[in-house]
Design an enzyme around this catalytic site. Structure first.
Site, PDB file in Angstrom:
ATOM      1  N   GLY A 200       0.799  -1.188   0.021  1.00 26.07           N
ATOM      2  CA  GLY A 200       0.148  -0.135   0.250  1.00 26.07           C
ATOM      3  C   GLY A 200       0.871   1.294   0.011  1.00 26.07           C
ATOM      4  O   GLY A 200       1.839   1.428   0.823  1.00 26.07           O
TER       5      GLY A 200
ATOM      6  N   GLY B  34      -0.126   4.384   0.268  1.00 24.54           N
ATOM      7  CA  GLY B  34      -0.855   5.654   0.609  1.00 24.54           C
ATOM      8  C   GLY B  34       0.341   6.528   1.395  1.00 24.54           C
ATOM      9  O   GLY B  34       1.260   6.459   1.389  1.00 24.54           O
ATOM     10  N   PHE B  35      -0.586   7.199   2.337  1.00 22.84           N
ATOM     11  CA  PHE B  35       0.175   8.075   3.104  1.00 22.84           C
ATOM     12  C   PHE B  35       1.229   7.201   3.997  1.00 22.84           C
ATOM     13  O   PHE B  35       2.537   7.843   4.080  1.00 22.84           O
ATOM     14  CB  PHE B  35      -0.478   9.070   4.101  1.00 22.84           C
ATOM     15  CG  PHE B  35      -1.191  10.145   3.203  1.00 22.84           C
ATOM     16  CD1 PHE B  35      -0.346  11.158   2.673  1.00 22.84           C
ATOM     17  CD2 PHE B  35      -2.545   9.949   2.687  1.00 22.84           C
ATOM     18  CE1 PHE B  35      -1.149  12.246   2.073  1.00 22.84           C
ATOM     19  CE2 PHE B  35      -3.191  10.987   1.937  1.00 22.84           C
ATOM     20  CZ  PHE B  35      -2.242  12.049   1.395  1.00 22.84           C
TER      21      PHE B  35
ATOM     22  N   VAL C  76      -2.099  -7.880  -3.547  1.00 20.30           N
ATOM     23  CA  VAL C  76      -2.010  -8.798  -2.544  1.00 20.30           C
ATOM     24  C   VAL C  76      -3.207  -9.484  -2.265  1.00 20.30           C
ATOM     25  O   VAL C  76      -4.165  -9.126  -2.335  1.00 20.30           O
ATOM     26  CB  VAL C  76      -1.547  -7.865  -1.144  1.00 20.30           C
ATOM     27  CG1 VAL C  76      -1.382  -8.982  -0.053  1.00 20.30           C
ATOM     28  CG2 VAL C  76      -0.276  -7.488  -1.487  1.00 20.30           C
TER      29      VAL C  76
ATOM     30  N   GLU D 222     -17.385  18.856   2.883  1.00 21.66           N
ATOM     31  CA  GLU D 222     -16.567  19.545   1.870  1.00 21.66           C
ATOM     32  C   GLU D 222     -17.370  19.070   0.390  1.00 21.66           C
ATOM     33  O   GLU D 222     -17.607  19.949  -0.452  1.00 21.66           O
ATOM     34  CB  GLU D 222     -15.158  18.833   1.737  1.00 21.66           C
ATOM     35  CG  GLU D 222     -14.354  19.448   2.781  1.00 21.66           C
ATOM     36  CD  GLU D 222     -12.887  18.713   3.300  1.00 21.66           C
ATOM     37  OE1 GLU D 222     -11.901  19.291   3.829  1.00 21.66           O
ATOM     38  OE2 GLU D 222     -12.977  17.456   2.522  1.00 21.66           O
TER      39      GLU D 222
ATOM     40  N   ASP E 131      -5.237   3.609   8.287  1.00 27.50           N
ATOM     41  CA  ASP E 131      -6.718   3.212   8.302  1.00 27.50           C
ATOM     42  C   ASP E 131      -7.128   1.909   8.512  1.00 27.50           C
ATOM     43  O   ASP E 131      -8.245   1.479   8.823  1.00 27.50           O
ATOM     44  CB  ASP E 131      -7.587   3.729   7.095  1.00 27.50           C
ATOM     45  CG  ASP E 131      -7.717   5.212   7.147  1.00 27.50           C
ATOM     46  OD1 ASP E 131      -6.902   6.008   7.884  1.00 27.50           O
ATOM     47  OD2 ASP E 131      -8.276   5.959   6.087  1.00 27.50           O
TER      48      ASP E 131
ATOM     49  N   GLN F 273      -2.318  12.487   8.782  1.00 30.88           N
ATOM     50  CA  GLN F 273      -1.430  12.862   9.602  1.00 30.88           C
ATOM     51  C   GLN F 273      -1.016  11.699  10.483  1.00 30.88           C
ATOM     52  O   GLN F 273       0.336  11.452  10.431  1.00 30.88           O
ATOM     53  CB  GLN F 273      -1.783  13.993  10.532  1.00 30.88           C
ATOM     54  CG  GLN F 273      -1.568  15.352  10.114  1.00 30.88           C
ATOM     55  CD  GLN F 273      -1.931  16.277  11.285  1.00 30.88           C
ATOM     56  OE1 GLN F 273      -0.877  16.216  12.208  1.00 30.88           O
ATOM     57  NE2 GLN F 273      -2.904  16.959  11.063  1.00 30.88           N
TER      58      GLN F 273
END
Lengths: 414, 414
Positions: free
Chosen positions: A12, A14-15, A80, A168, A297, A314
Site C-alpha cells: 500500500g 498511501g500516506f 496482494v 466538503e 486506516d 497525519q
C-alpha cells in the site's frame, strides 16, 4: 541489489506506506512497495475531483516517480491476496514476495453498515474511479434538469454523513450550482438546487470542537445547504432517500457516512474490530508478530487520550516514518530491547466548506473563516506531492477563485 | 425564446458544430445544440492524453460553458437516433427537436475495415475514454515489464497507421519510454522499448508533401521508432500482430489506420460512400434537402482540386461558419437565389513527432524541425478553447519540456 540486505515489503502506497518507503530510501535494506494502483492518491482533495474542481492527475503521483531516486526501493503494481506470517511471504496475483519486515497500510474502503445494496445509488468516495463517477452523476443531474419537464426535481442532492468529506462535498456542490453553473442553462435553474446534508449525530464534524461544528453548519447554511442533524438513513434507492423524518426525492446521493478497513485482518488471520481494523501493539506491530507492522486506516492505534487515532493523513504519515525508523533501529541493534511506543503528534485538524470558508483547530486555537481557508489552501498545496501538481493545482484554484468556475466539468461516458 | 424565430438544430458540438453555433450566437434564430457528450473535445491533442502528457480536462471544454453568453443557444445532452426529413424533426433518446434548418456534424469513429474483432486488442483513438484506456494500456505494459520474467517482451508497442495520429502516438510513446520513464524501473528497461509504426502505403503522412514524409520518418527513427512502410496488417490478437512480412509479438497495439462516419447517412436515408460519409452539394446541403447541412468528417466535401477535403479541424471549422452564414443569409433574403459554394481556404498542415520535431506545410512553404514544432505548439495552444486550458496546457508542456516528464501517468482501474 545486495542479497544480504534485510527485505522490507510495504503493501500500500498511501500516506503511511509512502512515508515509510521514503524514510527507507538509500538505507541498507531492500524495499519492495506493492500497490494495486500505479499512483499515490492525495485523498484529502478527492472531493475536488468529484465536484469538478481538479483533474485526477492533479491529485495523483506515480508511485515509482516519487520513489525514483532510490535504487534500493522497487515498486510493483500488484494485488496482494494474503500473507504467510510463518513463512514470511506475501502472496499476490502476480507472484510472491518474501520479507524480513512487513508493513501493511492498505487503507479503508466505503462501508454501508451492512446495506451494500445502497452502493449502486449512493456511491462512496475513496478512489479516482469513485470521484470521476460521482462527478459524472452530479453534472448529469444538471444536464437532465435542462431537458426534464420538471427541472427542479433533478436538482436535489443528498449527501449522507457530516464528517469532513460530507461537509466538503456539500459545500462544493453548493458552490458549483450557485456560481459555476449559474449562467449555463436555459431552462434549469442550477442556483435553486437543493443540497441536503444528512448527519446521524447531533453535530457536524464530530472530531472537531463543538464551536467549529457550529461555525461549519452556519457556513454551509449560508451557502444554501440544508443541514439535517440527528437524521438516520433507513433506505436508499434510485429515486430517493428514506429517513425517520420522511422521504427525500432525489436521484443523486453521495455516501460519506462510513468506512471499513481493507481485508488486512483476514490476510493476517487475526480478529479485526467492528470496522475490520487490526489492533496493534504500541509499536504498531501485530501481536505475536514483531516483524509485521500495520498502519493507517487499517489499524487501530490508541492515542494518548486512550481513544483510537482518527483515519486521516497525519497519523498515517507519522506511523509510516515511525515504522521505517523502528526497522532501521532493529537492524542496527538486533539485540533484545524494549519496543518503543508510537506517539502521535497532533498538528491540528481542518476542513474546508467553500470559498474563504474553512474551520481549523491547532492545539488550543480554534478559528474559522477566511484565515482558516487560506491556511487550508496553503497546507494542501504544500503537502501535494510533486512540484508540478502544486503549480497546476494552484493555477486551477487561482482561476476558480477569480472566475468562480470549475475546471474539470467532464462527463466521461463509455 | 421567441416562438417566431427560425429554429436551427445543430447535432454534434465538434469543430464544425461549435463554430456554427458560435456564429449564430445572439442572431435572430433559436439554436439547439445536441451532443452525446457534455464537452467539446479538442481532438488534435487527444494523443497527448493517450500518452500521459495531458489530462482529459485540459483538452475538453463544457459545451454549455463555451456557448454561455448566448441566450438564443440552448445546449442539450442527448443522443440522436434519427431524422424525419419530411416532418423536419430530429428524434433522440430524450425527445424530439423540430427544425427549420438542420446542421449535422457528428464526426467519425474508428474503422477496422470489417475486422471489428481487432478492436479489443487494438483500440482506436477517437474519444476521451479511448484515450485514458490507451494510456492505461501503455503504462500497464511498462508495469508488467517490471514484474515479468521476460521484461523486454512486454515492451513492444505497435502502432498501425502512419497518418498524423499514428506518427504522433509513435513519437510520444518513444519519448515516454526513453525519457520520462527511464529511471523509474529496477528490472525493466523502458529505454529499450521497441516502438514499431506500420504503414500500408509507401510513405508516412500521405497528405503531406513527400519531402516532409521523409523528414518525419527520419525524425521518428532518430527517436528509436521502427517505421515499416508497405506493410499491411492481416490479423491482430492479444499476443501479436500478423503482417505479410511476419508476426510481431506484442501486447500493446494502437489502431490509427482508419475512420468511418457516424450513422448520419442512415439517419437521412441516403447512400453513404465507402466510409459512410454523406456526399453534399457545393453549399454543404444534402441533395434534395436544402434545409439540411452535413459537415465535417461525416460529409464528403469536394475541394478545389476535385479531391475530398481531409478529415481534420480546419475544413470542419470553416464549414461550420459557412453554414451559419448561409442560414442567416437565407433568413434575411428568403427569395430564390443561386446557392453559394463552400470554398476551403487551406491554411496549412502540420504534425508533431516529438520534442522540437514537427513537420509543417503552409502554402508552398515546407519545413520541419524545431521551428515547425514551435509553430505547432503555438497554434495548438491558441486554438485550445478556454483561457484556462491554454494556461494549464502551457504549464504542462513547459514542465514536460524542462524535465522530460509526463504529467498524467495515471492508470485508473475499476
Amino acid at each position: 541489489m545486495d542479497k544480504e540486505k534485510p527485505k522490507v515489503v510495504i503493501v500500500g502506497a498511501g500516506f503511511a506506506g509512502l512515508e515509510c518507503a521514503k524514510a527507507l530510501r538509500n538505507k541498507s535494506v531492500e524495499v519492495t512497495v506493492i500497490d494495486r494502483q500505479n499512483h499515490h492518491l492525495f485523498q484529502p482533495l478527492l472531493y475536488q475531483v468529484a465536484t469538478a474542481g481538479l483533474s485526477p492527475a492533479n491529485i495523483a503521483a506515480p508511485i515509482r516517480r516519487v520513489l525514483r531516486g532510490a535504487p534500493n526501493v522497487r515498486v510493483v503494481l500488484d494485488e496482494v491476496t494474503g500473507v504467510d506470517t510463518v513463512g514470511r511471504v506475501v502472496t499476490s496475483k502476480g507472484g510472491t514476495y518474501s520479507y524480513d519486515y512487513l508493513m501493511i497500510a492498505t487503507g479503508a474502503v466505503t462501508s454501508y453498515f451492512g446495506h451494500d445494496a445502497w452502493e449502486k445509488d449512493a456511491p462512496g468516495l475513496k478512489s479516482l474511479v469513485d470521484a470521476t463517477s460521482i462527478r459524472a452523476r452530479i453534472l448529469t443531474a444538471f444536464e437532465e434538469a435542462e431537458t426534464s419537464d420538471d427541472p427542479d426535481a433533478c436538482l436535489t442532492f443528498v449527501i449522507v454523513g457530516g464528517g469532513a468529506t460530507g461537509v466538503e462535498i456539500a459545500g462544493a456542490i453548493a458552490e458549483l450550482a450557485r456560481k459555476a453553473l449559474k449562467s449555463d442553462f436555459r431552462r434549469a435553474h442550477p442556483e435553486n438546487a437543493k443540497i441536503i446534508l444528512l448527519e446521524g449525530g447531533e453535530r457536524l464534524l464530530s472530531s472537531f470542537p463543538p464551536k467549529l461544528s457550529a461555525a461549519c453548519k452556519r457556513s454551509l447554511e449560508k451557502l444554501g445547504v440544508e443541514v439535517r442533524l440527528n437524521t438516520y438513513v433507513g433506505g436508499i434507492d434510485a429515486d430517493g432517500v428514506d429517513t425517520e423524518q420522511g422521504r427525500i426525492c432525489t436521484r443523486t446521493v453521495v455516501w460519506a457516512a462510513g468506512v471499513r478497513s481493507t481485508a488486512v485482518a483476514s490476510w493476517l488471520g487475526v480478529q479485526g474490530d467492528r470496522q475490520g481494523r487490526v489492533s496493534v501493539e504500541p509499536d504498531l506491530t501485530v501481536p505475536g508478530h514483531p516483524e509485521v507492522f500495520v498502519c493507517g486506516d487499517c489499524a487501530v492505534v490508541i492515542g494518548e487520550d486512550g481513544k483510537p487515532l482518527p483515519g486521516v493523513c497525519q497519523p498515517a504519515m507519522q506511523e509510516g516514518v515511525f515504522v521505517a525508523r523502528e526497522i532501521l533501529e532493529r537492524i542496527a541493534a538486533p539485540t533484545e530491547r524494549r519496543p518503543p511506543r508510537f506517539v502521535y503528534k497532533d498538528k491540528g485538524n481542518m476542513a474546508t466548506i467553500g470559498r474563504k470558508m474553512a474551520v481549523c483547530q491547532i492545539g488550543r486555537f480554534q478559528f474559522s473563516g477566511a484565515l482558516a481557508w487560506l491556511l487550508w489552501v496553503t497546507i494542501h498545496i504544500w503537502y501535494l506531492i510533486g512540484f508540478r501538481n502544486r503549480v497546476l493545482t494552484l493555477v486551477e484554484w487561482a482561476w476558480a477563485y477569480v472566475t468562480f468556475e470549475r475546471g474539470a466539468r467532464l462527463i466521461v461516458k463509455d
